[in-house]
Design an enzyme around this catalytic site. Structure first.
Site, PDB file in Angstrom:
ATOM      1  N   GLY A  48       0.827  -1.202   0.000  1.00  0.00           N
ATOM      2  CA  GLY A  48       0.000   0.000   0.000  1.00  0.00           C
ATOM      3  C   GLY A  48       0.860   1.251   0.000  1.00  0.00           C
ATOM      4  CD  GLN A  53       3.381   5.723   2.621  1.00  0.00           C
ATOM      5  OE1 GLN A  53       2.419   5.157   2.130  1.00  0.00           O
ATOM      6  NE2 GLN A  53       4.388   5.064   3.171  1.00  0.00           N
ATOM      7  CB  CYS A  96       5.519   1.707   7.018  1.00  0.00           C
ATOM      8  SG  CYS A  96       4.948   3.265   6.331  1.00  0.00           S
ATOM      9  CG  HIS A 138      -0.265   0.876   7.306  1.00  0.00           C
ATOM     10  ND1 HIS A 138       0.726   0.360   8.116  1.00  0.00           N
ATOM     11  CD2 HIS A 138       0.358   1.757   6.482  1.00  0.00           C
ATOM     12  CE1 HIS A 138       1.888   0.923   7.788  1.00  0.00           C
ATOM     13  NE2 HIS A 138       1.685   1.771   6.794  1.00  0.00           N
ATOM     14  CD  GLU A 139      -1.198   2.471   2.813  1.00  0.00           C
ATOM     15  OE1 GLU A 139      -0.900   3.667   2.630  1.00  0.00           O
ATOM     16  OE2 GLU A 139      -0.341   1.591   3.031  1.00  0.00           O
ATOM     17  CG  HIS A 142       0.433   6.272   5.645  1.00  0.00           C
ATOM     18  ND1 HIS A 142       1.584   6.832   6.149  1.00  0.00           N
ATOM     19  CD2 HIS A 142       0.739   4.977   5.384  1.00  0.00           C
ATOM     20  CE1 HIS A 142       2.543   5.910   6.187  1.00  0.00           C
ATOM     21  NE2 HIS A 142       2.052   4.773   5.736  1.00  0.00           N
TER      22      HIS A 142
END
Ligand code: CO
Length: 190
Positions: A48, A53, A96, A138-139, A142
């Site tokens: 991902g 990022q 990550c 998780h994303e 972010h």
């Protein structure tokens, strides 16, 4: 094919709550960004990747998952939102791309429901379980400026501090766009 440099832990944009995407006004640009993000995932072997990022202040995530039969499924999520979360949690190992080489066991909701727009700008709802549920959480974190290390128990976070301090300097120098160049050279030689 364009690989984008991935922002590493310590870079400010990773802590920023990202801006909602206005699909209509960004339509043309988004296609390029999404393609680059998938290229970047490919070269880094990631699952991902969120837009911040790669230095972009946008609520956009791409995911590429393989099932048990190695069949690949791609997801593009624009303005994703978790609308349901199960009470039951499950522990699992996470890494990550903004923390190369670092892995930790993180507790997450077992099942979630996410609503978002897909790459065509159409609303979608995803009921996620297992790996997909974990990656989505998780994303979405972010996109809210939250990192997986924030989810660790206090003691683990304290033990991690000096490790992160050292790794941060190494990570700041890493550049996937150059690694990609090396890979191209490798191919030429062999
Ligand atoms: Co990540």
């Amino acid at each position: 094919m364009a690989i984008r440099r991935i922002c590493k832990y310590g870079e400010k944009i990773l802590r920023k709550k990202t801006r909602k995407v206005d699909f209509k006004s960004m339509k043309g640009k988004l296609e390029f960004i999404i393609n680059d993000m998938f290229d970047t995932l490919q070269i880094t072997n990631g699952i991902g990747l969120s837009a911040n990022q790669v230095g972009l202040d946008l609520r956009l995530t791409v995911i590429k998952l393989k099932d048990e039969k190695e069949k690949e499924t791609k997801f593009v999520l624009i303005n994703p939102e978790i609308i349901e979360k199960s009470q039951t949690t499950i522990k699992g190992q996470e890494g990550c791309l903004s923390f190369p080489g670092l892995y930790a066991v993180v507790k997450r909701s077992e099942k979630i429901k996410v609503k978002a727009l897909n790459e065509k700008g159409l609303p979608v709802e995803i009921n996620a379980l297992g790996m997909l549920s974990r990656v989505l959480q998780h994303e979405v974190d972010h996109l809210n400026g939250v990192l997986f290390i924030d989810k660790l128990p206090l003691l683990t976070r304290m033990r991690l501090k000096p490790v992160l301090f050292k790794l941060k300097k190494q990570w700041a120098k890493m550049d996937e766009t150059k690694t990609a160049e090396y890979k191209k050279v490798d191919k030429l030689i062999s």
